[in-house]
Enzyme design. Structure first.
Site, PDB file in Angstrom:
ATOM      1  N   GLY A 182     -55.739  39.961  33.264  1.00  0.00           N
ATOM      2  CA  GLY A 182     -54.405  40.270  33.660  1.00  0.00           C
ATOM      3  C   GLY A 182     -53.482  40.784  32.421  1.00  0.00           C
ATOM      4  O   GLY A 182     -53.523  40.350  31.149  1.00  0.00           O
ATOM      5  N   SER A 224     -47.818  42.690  32.174  1.00  0.00           N
ATOM      6  CA  SER A 224     -46.491  43.428  31.844  1.00  0.00           C
ATOM      7  C   SER A 224     -45.310  42.920  32.611  1.00  0.00           C
ATOM      8  O   SER A 224     -44.004  42.774  32.026  1.00  0.00           O
ATOM      9  CB  SER A 224     -46.664  44.943  32.367  1.00  0.00           C
ATOM     10  OG  SER A 224     -46.696  45.139  33.629  1.00  0.00           O
ATOM     11  N   ASN A 225     -45.526  42.165  33.840  1.00  0.00           N
ATOM     12  CA  ASN A 225     -44.542  41.501  34.417  1.00  0.00           C
ATOM     13  C   ASN A 225     -44.236  40.281  33.706  1.00  0.00           C
ATOM     14  O   ASN A 225     -43.191  39.891  33.398  1.00  0.00           O
ATOM     15  CB  ASN A 225     -45.068  41.052  36.012  1.00  0.00           C
ATOM     16  CG  ASN A 225     -44.674  42.483  36.796  1.00  0.00           C
ATOM     17  OD1 ASN A 225     -43.567  42.662  37.200  1.00  0.00           O
ATOM     18  ND2 ASN A 225     -45.707  43.236  37.310  1.00  0.00           N
ATOM     19  N   ASN A 264     -44.025  35.622  44.018  1.00  0.00           N
ATOM     20  CA  ASN A 264     -45.031  36.729  43.669  1.00  0.00           C
ATOM     21  C   ASN A 264     -44.353  37.950  43.837  1.00  0.00           C
ATOM     22  O   ASN A 264     -43.514  38.266  44.481  1.00  0.00           O
ATOM     23  CB  ASN A 264     -46.208  36.504  44.598  1.00  0.00           C
ATOM     24  CG  ASN A 264     -47.255  37.528  44.581  1.00  0.00           C
ATOM     25  OD1 ASN A 264     -47.488  37.428  43.494  1.00  0.00           O
ATOM     26  ND2 ASN A 264     -47.664  38.238  45.516  1.00  0.00           N
ATOM     27  N   HIS A 288     -45.654  41.978  44.593  1.00  0.00           N
ATOM     28  CA  HIS A 288     -46.677  42.781  45.119  1.00  0.00           C
ATOM     29  C   HIS A 288     -46.152  44.419  45.070  1.00  0.00           C
ATOM     30  O   HIS A 288     -45.009  44.540  45.379  1.00  0.00           O
ATOM     31  CB  HIS A 288     -46.639  42.351  46.650  1.00  0.00           C
ATOM     32  CG  HIS A 288     -47.918  43.017  47.137  1.00  0.00           C
ATOM     33  ND1 HIS A 288     -49.157  42.901  47.156  1.00  0.00           N
ATOM     34  CD2 HIS A 288     -47.904  44.158  48.031  1.00  0.00           C
ATOM     35  CE1 HIS A 288     -50.095  43.596  47.806  1.00  0.00           C
ATOM     36  NE2 HIS A 288     -48.977  44.480  48.462  1.00  0.00           N
ATOM     37  N   ASP A 306     -49.591  37.298  50.763  1.00  0.00           N
ATOM     38  CA  ASP A 306     -48.247  38.579  50.885  1.00  0.00           C
ATOM     39  C   ASP A 306     -47.417  38.441  52.030  1.00  0.00           C
ATOM     40  O   ASP A 306     -46.945  39.256  52.645  1.00  0.00           O
ATOM     41  CB  ASP A 306     -49.018  39.791  50.985  1.00  0.00           C
ATOM     42  CG  ASP A 306     -49.839  39.980  49.452  1.00  0.00           C
ATOM     43  OD1 ASP A 306     -49.454  39.473  48.461  1.00  0.00           O
ATOM     44  OD2 ASP A 306     -50.869  40.781  49.880  1.00  0.00           O
ATOM     45  N   GLU A 334     -41.268  46.864  39.539  1.00  0.00           N
ATOM     46  CA  GLU A 334     -41.428  45.719  39.633  1.00  0.00           C
ATOM     47  C   GLU A 334     -40.617  44.986  38.735  1.00  0.00           C
ATOM     48  O   GLU A 334     -40.428  43.609  38.880  1.00  0.00           O
ATOM     49  CB  GLU A 334     -43.040  45.510  39.372  1.00  0.00           C
ATOM     50  CG  GLU A 334     -43.998  46.229  40.637  1.00  0.00           C
ATOM     51  CD  GLU A 334     -45.506  45.806  40.174  1.00  0.00           C
ATOM     52  OE1 GLU A 334     -45.703  44.879  39.805  1.00  0.00           O
ATOM     53  OE2 GLU A 334     -46.164  46.537  40.714  1.00  0.00           O
TER      54      GLU A 334
HETATM   55  C1  GRF Z   1     -48.499  44.090  39.323  1.00  0.00           C
HETATM   56  O1  GRF Z   1     -48.946  45.427  39.971  1.00  0.00           O
HETATM   57  C2  GRF Z   1     -48.366  43.293  40.540  1.00  0.00           C
HETATM   58  O2  GRF Z   1     -47.527  43.601  41.423  1.00  0.00           O
HETATM   59  C3  GRF Z   1     -49.617  42.588  40.970  1.00  0.00           C
HETATM   60  O3  GRF Z   1     -50.386  42.664  39.897  1.00  0.00           O
HETATM   61  C4  GRF Z   1     -50.215  43.616  38.750  1.00  0.00           C
HETATM   62  C5  GRF Z   1     -49.958  42.698  37.696  1.00  0.00           C
HETATM   63  O4  GRF Z   1     -49.442  43.637  36.671  1.00  0.00           O
HETATM   64  N1  GRF Z   1     -49.444  41.420  41.741  1.00  0.00           N
HETATM   65  P1  GRF Z   1     -49.140  43.003  35.252  1.00  0.00           P
HETATM   66  O5  GRF Z   1     -50.354  41.977  34.811  1.00  0.00           O
HETATM   67  O6  GRF Z   1     -47.810  42.407  35.601  1.00  0.00           O
HETATM   68  O7  GRF Z   1     -48.806  44.300  34.250  1.00  0.00           O
END
Ligand code: GRF
Length: 214
Positions: free
Chosen positions: A15, A18-19, A113, A115, A156, A185
């Site tokens: 992973g 970025s989130n 979560n 998505h 989801d 996001e």
């Molecule tokens: C994001 O596109 C999120 O929607 C999905 O996984 C991806 C995670 O991206 N569930 P990051 O690791 O947060 O950049």
């Protein structure tokens, strides 16, 4: 409970986080009345875990492989960490697996979560990463977006907290679409966690109402 909301962020595999980064910044700026207390990954070498370490956030690795065929063991290992940090909210951020049902039950309406599509479209098993954006392009849809939702037993399908739409352009590729959605996001996830931390999300059946605020 008292004090700040303690949040655990879960990420899978490699992973990129970025989130997670957006949530770390949301907490640091004070927009989210909470703190990321721990980041749990499935692999020690995930870039997301590196981001956590740089922010001084404790990191834990629980490898589902180690618990192959032993869901109870996996759940217990996760549960132990969540308890240790007195977690009030779990945020999945690129966590690709189904959480053990005992965790989903123990943290009912306390797991979110994100998505990268407008659910209930383009969700479910196998709908992750570029598969989602490829499917959106093939469908001919003119809009897509992202969804923050509570997590239930299926992939989801939990109650939707927030959605943001973005346009699909003729010249889009899965990559350009992914980038446009990802930018949204980050805002949507931070906003949803902010609302949760302020106790402003009320769930009635499949609907989530945002209460209070000015
Ligand atoms: C994001 O596109 C999120 O929607 C999905 O996984 C991806 C995670 O991206 N569930 P990051 O690791 O947060 O950049």
């Amino acid at each position: 409970m008292g004090g700040k909301l303690a949040i655990a962020v879960l990420v899978s595999g490699q992973g990129r986080g970025s989130n997670l980064q957006a949530l770390l910044e949301g907490c640091a700026s004070g927009q989210i009345a909470g703190q990321i207390a721990v980041v749990i990954g499935t692999r020690a070498d995930a870039p997301a875990l590196e981001r956590a370490r740089s922010a001084g956030v404790p990191v834990a690795v629980v490898s589902p492989r180690k618990y192959e065929g032993d869901e109870a063991g996996y759940a217990e290992a996760l549960g132990r960490i969540l308890k240790r940090y007195d977690i009030g909210l779990i945020c999945l951020a690129g966590y690709m697996r189904k959480l053990p049902s005992s965790i989903i039950a123990a943290y009912h309406q306390r797991i979110l979560n994100i998505h990268p599509a407008l659910l209930p479209l383009f969700g479910g098993r196998g709908m992750y990463g570029e598969h989602v954006h490829q499917a959106v392009l093939e469908s001919g849809m003119k809009v897509t977006g992202c969804t923050v939702h509570f997590v239930d037993e299926e992939y989801d399908t939990g109650p939707i907290v927030l959605q943001t739409a973005v346009p699909v352009f003729d010249e889009d590729t899965p990559q350009t679409l992914a980038a446009r959605v990802l930018a949204e996001e980050h805002c949507a996830y931070v906003r949803a966690v902010q609302l949760f931390a302020e106790g402003r999300l009320r769930v009635e059946g499949r609907r989530v109402f945002i209460t209070g605020g000015e």
